[in-house]
Structures are given as structure tokens and as C-alpha cells.
Scaffold this motif. Structure first.
Motif, mmCIF file in Angstrom:
data_model
loop_
_atom_site.group_PDB
_atom_site.id
_atom_site.type_symbol
_atom_site.label_atom_id
_atom_site.label_comp_id
_atom_site.label_asym_id
_atom_site.label_seq_id
_atom_site.Cartn_x
_atom_site.Cartn_y
_atom_site.Cartn_z
ATOM 1 N N LYS A 1 10.389 -116.012 -58.377
ATOM 2 C CA LYS A 1 10.768 -116.362 -57.021
ATOM 3 C C LYS A 1 9.629 -116.143 -56.030
ATOM 4 N N ASP A 2 8.601 -115.431 -56.459
ATOM 5 C CA ASP A 2 7.466 -115.155 -55.584
ATOM 6 C C ASP A 2 6.266 -116.007 -55.994
ATOM 7 N N ASN B 1 8.499 -111.043 -60.061
ATOM 8 C CA ASN B 1 9.768 -110.781 -59.389
ATOM 9 C C ASN B 1 9.889 -109.291 -59.123
ATOM 10 N N ASP B 2 10.560 -108.945 -58.060
ATOM 11 C CA ASP B 2 11.002 -107.570 -57.851
ATOM 12 C C ASP B 2 12.430 -107.538 -58.389
ATOM 13 N N ALA B 3 12.530 -107.393 -59.711
ATOM 14 C CA ALA B 3 13.790 -107.630 -60.425
ATOM 15 C C ALA B 3 14.709 -106.413 -60.420
ATOM 16 N N THR C 1 14.936 -101.212 -58.661
ATOM 17 C CA THR C 1 14.158 -102.451 -58.655
ATOM 18 C C THR C 1 12.846 -102.244 -59.401
ATOM 19 N N ASP D 1 16.030 -111.178 -57.657
ATOM 20 C CA ASP D 1 14.722 -110.846 -57.115
ATOM 21 C C ASP D 1 14.947 -110.280 -55.723
ATOM 22 N N ASN E 1 18.130 -111.846 -51.126
ATOM 23 C CA ASN E 1 17.765 -111.693 -52.522
ATOM 24 C C ASN E 1 18.180 -112.934 -53.299
ATOM 25 N N ILE F 1 17.647 -114.824 -60.196
ATOM 26 C CA ILE F 1 16.623 -115.353 -61.093
ATOM 27 C C ILE F 1 17.293 -116.251 -62.126
#
Length: 171
Positions: free
Chosen positions: A47-48, A53-55, A79, A112, A119, A122
Motif C-alpha cells: 500500500k506504500d 506495509n506497516d502490517a 504493527t 496496512d 488503514n 492488504i
């Protein structure tokens, strides 16, 4: 054709009586459901812009008793910042369900985390049904067996669908 783009989440599940002094009677009693989210691997959508991702994982626990009363509980992992191919968590959730139940499930979503916008998912959410696990626990209790015989179940959840919005797949 979609297998190479599927995210794989490893987790452990365990169901035990809430009141250990009453191990043989689950009917009308609470059970504790422990879910441990270990990791997600094979992440293929980002997503970035930096292909990361900050999953984190969102879990929506849902149970419906035989009188139609629903209970819901929402939990999150921490995260994993800058996740590329893999995100590790080792995060433990504890839920309570009254036995017997007409329905028991856990909806899992990988998201993400964004600071500026909302948010983003994903992959699409997956529902993990727990009806059979609860049924086996109740049957074993009815047979007078102290152990449910299930132990922790090691499960892999396959995230194999993604939202219709434009994604950038990993090359």
C-alpha cells in the motif's frame, strides 16, 4: 493462478474451560479461546510507495448462542513496520464463548496502518469457523473426558483475495 500472490498467516488455537474446577460440564459454561498470531509470509501487495506495509492483523470474534444473542469482540496485533515479504507478531488474543453456541467464528483481516489516511486492507478478510472445535469440546465433555483432545491447533490461514482497488504486486 492466484497461489503465488496469497499471503499465509500462521496461528495457534486452543479452547479450554474458563472454570477449571468444572472440566466435565461445558454446557452453559464459558470456554476460553486462545488465539496466537505468529506471522504472515508471502505478502505480495503493498500500500506504500516503498513496496512495504506497516502490517497488522485485526480479529473479529463472533459467537451466537442458541437464543440468537450475538457477542462480538475486536482485537489487534501490534504493527510490523516496513514489512515486505513477511510480518512477525507472536501476538496472543483471549476470547470467551458460552457453550453450546449456534455459531462461533473469527474474522481475520491483514491491514496496512497509515498515519495520514485510513488503514487499508492488504487482502480481503477471511473467516475462520470455530463451530467444529466448540462441538468437539462439548462432545468430549459429555463423554466425561477432562481433556478436549484438541490441544493447540496449528493453522495456516490463506489470504487469497484482495480488494478491487489498484494494488502494486511484488515483482
Amino acid at each position: 493462478a492466484h497461489e503465488e500472490k496469497a499471503g499465509l498467516m500462521r496461528m495457534l488455537l486452543e479452547m479450554t474451560p474458563k472454570a477449571p474446577e468444572e472440566p466435565y460440564s461445558f454446557v452453559g459454561h464459558d470456554l476460553v479461546v486462545v488465539v496466537t498470531i505468529w506471522e504472515v509470509s508471502n505478502i505480495q501487495f503493498f500500500k506504500d510507495w516503498g513496496e512495504r506495509n506497516d502490517a497488522y492483523i485485526e480479529g473479529r470474534f463472533r459467537a451466537t448462542d442458541y437464543w440468537g444473542r450475538e457477542s462480538h469482540e475486536l482485537k489487534f496485533t501490534d504493527t510490523h513496520k516496513f514489512a515486505r515479504y513477511k510480518a512477525a507478531f507472536n501476538w496472543r488474543w483471549v476470547f470467551t464463548v458460552r457453550a453450546p453456541a449456534a455459531e462461533c467464528s473469527l474474522q481475520l483481516t491483514m491491514l496496512d496502518a497509515d498515519r495520514i489516511s485510513s488503514n487499508d486492507p492488504i487482502y480481503d478478510a477471511k473467516v475462520y469457523p470455530m463451530d467444529q472445535m466448540l462441538r468437539v469440546a462439548c462432545e468430549r465433555a459429555g463423554q466425561g473426558k477432562a481433556s478436549m483432545g484438541l490441544g493447540p491447533l496449528a493453522e495456516t490461514v490463506v489470504f487469497d483475495r484482495w480488494p478491487e482497488v489498484v494494488h502494486k504486486p511484488r515483482c
